[in-house]
Design an enzyme around this catalytic site. Structure first.
Site, PDB file in Angstrom:
ATOM      1  N   LEU A  59       0.865  -1.187   0.000  1.00  0.00           N
ATOM      2  CA  LEU A  59       0.000   0.000   0.000  1.00  0.00           C
ATOM      3  C   LEU A  59       0.904   1.240   0.000  1.00  0.00           C
ATOM      4  O   LEU A  59       1.181   1.821   1.048  1.00  0.00           O
ATOM      5  CB  LEU A  59      -0.894  -0.036   1.240  1.00  0.00           C
ATOM      6  CG  LEU A  59      -2.254   0.626   1.143  1.00  0.00           C
ATOM      7  CD1 LEU A  59      -3.061   0.331   2.388  1.00  0.00           C
ATOM      8  CD2 LEU A  59      -2.161   2.104   0.893  1.00  0.00           C
ATOM      9  N   GLU A  61       1.573   4.242  -2.943  1.00  0.00           N
ATOM     10  CA  GLU A  61       1.303   4.661  -4.330  1.00  0.00           C
ATOM     11  C   GLU A  61       2.538   5.150  -5.071  1.00  0.00           C
ATOM     12  O   GLU A  61       2.606   5.025  -6.290  1.00  0.00           O
ATOM     13  CB  GLU A  61       0.212   5.741  -4.367  1.00  0.00           C
ATOM     14  CG  GLU A  61      -1.213   5.208  -4.314  1.00  0.00           C
ATOM     15  CD  GLU A  61      -1.668   4.848  -2.923  1.00  0.00           C
ATOM     16  OE1 GLU A  61      -0.936   5.151  -1.959  1.00  0.00           O
ATOM     17  OE2 GLU A  61      -2.750   4.245  -2.790  1.00  0.00           O
ATOM     18  N   PHE A  84      -9.203   3.780  -6.951  1.00  0.00           N
ATOM     19  CA  PHE A  84     -10.050   4.967  -7.028  1.00  0.00           C
ATOM     20  C   PHE A  84      -9.204   6.142  -7.516  1.00  0.00           C
ATOM     21  O   PHE A  84      -8.068   6.340  -7.041  1.00  0.00           O
ATOM     22  CB  PHE A  84     -10.673   5.295  -5.677  1.00  0.00           C
ATOM     23  CG  PHE A  84     -11.772   4.349  -5.275  1.00  0.00           C
ATOM     24  CD1 PHE A  84     -13.073   4.532  -5.730  1.00  0.00           C
ATOM     25  CD2 PHE A  84     -11.504   3.261  -4.457  1.00  0.00           C
ATOM     26  CE1 PHE A  84     -14.081   3.646  -5.373  1.00  0.00           C
ATOM     27  CE2 PHE A  84     -12.499   2.375  -4.100  1.00  0.00           C
ATOM     28  CZ  PHE A  84     -13.795   2.562  -4.549  1.00  0.00           C
ATOM     29  N   HIS A 130     -13.245   9.207  -2.687  1.00  0.00           N
ATOM     30  CA  HIS A 130     -13.508   8.103  -3.607  1.00  0.00           C
ATOM     31  C   HIS A 130     -14.178   8.575  -4.894  1.00  0.00           C
ATOM     32  O   HIS A 130     -14.012   7.958  -5.938  1.00  0.00           O
ATOM     33  CB  HIS A 130     -14.388   7.041  -2.940  1.00  0.00           C
ATOM     34  CG  HIS A 130     -13.679   6.230  -1.922  1.00  0.00           C
ATOM     35  ND1 HIS A 130     -13.421   6.691  -0.656  1.00  0.00           N
ATOM     36  CD2 HIS A 130     -13.140   4.986  -1.981  1.00  0.00           C
ATOM     37  CE1 HIS A 130     -12.768   5.762   0.019  1.00  0.00           C
ATOM     38  NE2 HIS A 130     -12.580   4.716  -0.753  1.00  0.00           N
TER      39      HIS A 130
END
Lengths: 323, 326
Positions: A59, A61, A84, A130
């Site tokens: 996790l 990015e 998302f 989101h």
């Protein structure tokens, strides 16, 4: 001739991944929880292509995106999935400041072929993180292309085009279109980037809409049929933007409404309005109307239906320019 | 692994060249003959030379802003004329005169400095990923100590160790980041202590010793190419001058101590290397004199090439055509 098979949009995207990965060994996918398929667009791909080409990451990015960025510089053709679209902001610096501008600043000597993809959009009442649409943030920066499909046909064709393009391409898809079914040819094909599509012919007003908002535009056009003849143009790409197709439509209609599921200011709607006034002022018989999200963070809970663009707001804008 | 005499002679030659390149850049910025900044590498050119001289042609190398990567450029064997032309906005610049000091030589897989300190912690993951798949190349990820404040540094180390990527995290620790001292910016004196949390092998070496740096990087490179994953190499070095020419040389808000800086000069890598090559009879004084003469001639040719090249001012249409691959 046999009827063209129908697929949900999400499966059309997956078919593009599968066919392009079969066609070109340099293509691979990297993301978080894509092997299991947190969204069904990657479901089952790991069984065919293995974990070398369907790459799950921690996790993180920046590292996840870096897998794609660096590999593209080394001749691979990565597809990086942010799940998302709002999460792309965790890697906005390497995407917007580095990747997009890298080729130009370094003398146009190299290409960075890669697809940045993610789901987005209002409809699930999840709030700004989101639901946020990021297409305009990305499209402002030169060096990266940005597109969003409205139909399963366009989804497969645009994704195929994005994977084959030698530039970085952001392919954003709207959750509100995920399970929409439509005809999708089985063989690989390309919907060219930067080419708009006249989705519905009409003569009174030009209505520009894309993604989930294209569906709202069709609802309004159906409702007004017999009273106001609506021509719907789907830009399909935000960068490059096909302004010529919109201008050609205005020669017929003289009236323009642009729907953009984005903030009112500095959006694609603003850009289209500015370009039309700049080069197509004489074509206009009425002021241009933009249907967008007001300049407030998109709230969750029960406010989405009236804060995000919706059929009532689109209809009101169409009626307003046709008075 | 001990270096052979030929390897030592090559390192010495590259160190003298790099030192001349750095002085050339210093002179030019003082004369107003350089665009933008120059972040001098005076007294700290050994680390880049030692780290880059014995890399393979397929290896990926990304120097940071200190000395604008000139130690690495000397080791890599790039055309420094095109490098200087880039720094002066000329048509023969390695990036067409567009990049200021964010230069690169893509055909050499040499991606130079960025103002976004630590930017390369992002693509280094993909460089490592691609290198592992290709199997015949690795990545030398150069940076300073300050860049390890970036979150991306930790993501890169995490990915590199998870996937056993062939990366050498090569940190030139000069103890300073603009005006900030390492004790202000990191809880531990050794940046390489960060590697422990990822289970990554780490080593601290004298970055003023060009030979020690080369020996260490050769071993770390072999480790990487053998599929054993990344190594953290921390080269302790120093900063003799200000962060960039024209900026006050402060520690926090006070001038750095003059006596301390004088002491640092005793650790000049050129002095250390010269003493050793003479003592070990790697080179004679006559050969050293010849290396100096050639370095001066090389600098003169570099400057002539860059100065003779026309200023790059393409039309807007030409520039627009360079944004996307057609």
């Amino acid at each position: 001739m046999s009827e063209v098979r129908e697929l949900p949009l999400v499966e059309a995207i997956r078919e593009a991944y599968r066919q392009e990965m079969e066609r070109d060994e340099r293509v691979f996918m990297v993301g978080q929880d894509i092997a299991g398929g947190i969204f069904p667009h990657t479901k089952g791909l790991v069984e065919q292509f293995g974990t070398d080409r369907i790459v799950d990451t921690p996790l993180a990015e920046v590292g996840m995106y870096g897998t794609a960025f660096g590999a593209a510089m080394e001749g691979f053709r990565p597809i990086v999935d942010f799940m998302f679209a709002g999460f792309f902001l965790n890697a906005a610096s390497p995407i917007l400041a580095q990747t997009a501008q890298f080729r130009f600043i370094h003398g146009s000597q190299m290409s960075l072929p890669m697809v940045i993809t993610a789901a987005c959009g209002a409809g699930m009442r999840l709030g700004n993180e989101h639901a946020m649409l990021v297409h305009n943030m990305i499209a402002q920066v030169p060096g990266i292309k940005v597109c969003m499909p409205s139909t399963p046909y366009d989804a497969k064709g645009l994704m195929t085009a994005a994977i084959r393009d030698d530039n970085p391409v952001a392919f954003i898809w709207h959750l509100g279109t995920m399970m929409d079914r439509g005809p999708v040819p089985e063989e690989p094909y390309v919907v060219p980037l930067g080419v708009a599509d006249v989705k519905r012919e009409g003569s009174d007003v030009t209505l520009v809409a894309n993604g989930f908002q294209y569906k709202n535009a069709e609802i309004v056009a159906d409702k007004l049929a017999g009273e106001i003849s609506v021509e719907i143009i789907d830009p399909r790409s935000f960068s490059p933007l096909d302004i010529d197709t919109i201008l050609k439509s205005l020669e017929k209609t003289g009236r323009l409404v642009v729907v953009d599921e984005s903030w009112e200011s500095r959006s694609t709607a603003s850009e289209i309005a500015a370009q039309v006034v700049d080069v197509g002022f004489d074509l206009l018989d009425a002021p241009i109307r933009r249907v967008t999200i007001p300049n407030i963070p998109l709230p969750g809970g029960h406010m989405e239906p009236y804060v995000a663009p919706n059929p009532d707001a689109i209809e009101a804008a169409v009626r307003d320019v046709c008075r | 692994m001990a270096l052979g005499k030929e390897q030592m002679a090559l390192l010495y030659r590259n160190l003298i060249r790099a030192d001349h390149f750095d002085k050339m850049m210093m002179n030019r910025i003082m004369q107003g003959k350089l665009i933008g900044f120059y972040h001098p590498g005076d007294g700290a050119m050994a680390a880049g030379v030692g780290a880059s001289t014995f890399l393979g042609d397929n290896d990926i190398l990304n120097p940071h802003h200190r000395a604008h990567g000139l130690g690495y450029a000397a080791g890599r064997g790039i055309d420094v004329g095109r490098y200087l032309a880039e720094h002066t906005g000329k048509v023969d610049g390695c990036c067409g005169g567009r990049s200021s000091f964010h230069w690169s030589f893509p055909e050499k897989k040499l991606y130079g400095a960025s103002g976004f300190i630590g930017w390369h912690f992002c693509p280094v993951v993909g460089w490592g990923w691609a290198s592992k798949r290709k199997g015949n190349q690795m990545v030398l990820m150069a940076s300073g100590d300050g860049s390890y404040g970036q979150g991306g540094a930790h993501e890169a180390m995490l990915f590199a160790m998870n996937w056993k990527l062939p990366i050498v995290f090569f940190c030139e620790n000069n103890g300073m980041a603009i005006h900030s001292t390492i004790s202000d910016m990191h809880p531990m004196p050794d940046i390489s202590s960060l590697a422990q949390g990822y289970g990554m092998p780490a080593v601290v070496i004298d970055g003023q010793d060009v030979f020690a740096v080369a020996e260490t990087v050769i071993a770390a490179r072999e480790h990487a190419l053998a599929g054993k994953g990344p190594t953290f190499v921390e080269a302790k070095t120093l900063r003799l001058r200000e962060h960039d020419v024209g900026t006050p040389d402060l520690a926090r808000a006070e001038p750095r101590d003059a006596q301390y800086l004088e002491e640092l000069k005793k650790r000049d890598p050129v002095v250390l290397a010269t003493t050793r090559v003479l003592a070990e009879k790697v080179l004679t004084q006559k050969q050293i004199d010849e290396i100096y003469k050639e370095a001066k001639e090389e600098v003169a040719a570099i400057e002539k090439f860059a100065d003779d090249s026309p200023i790059a001012q393409p039309s807007i249409e030409e520039l627009l055509a360079g944004v996307y691959v057609a």
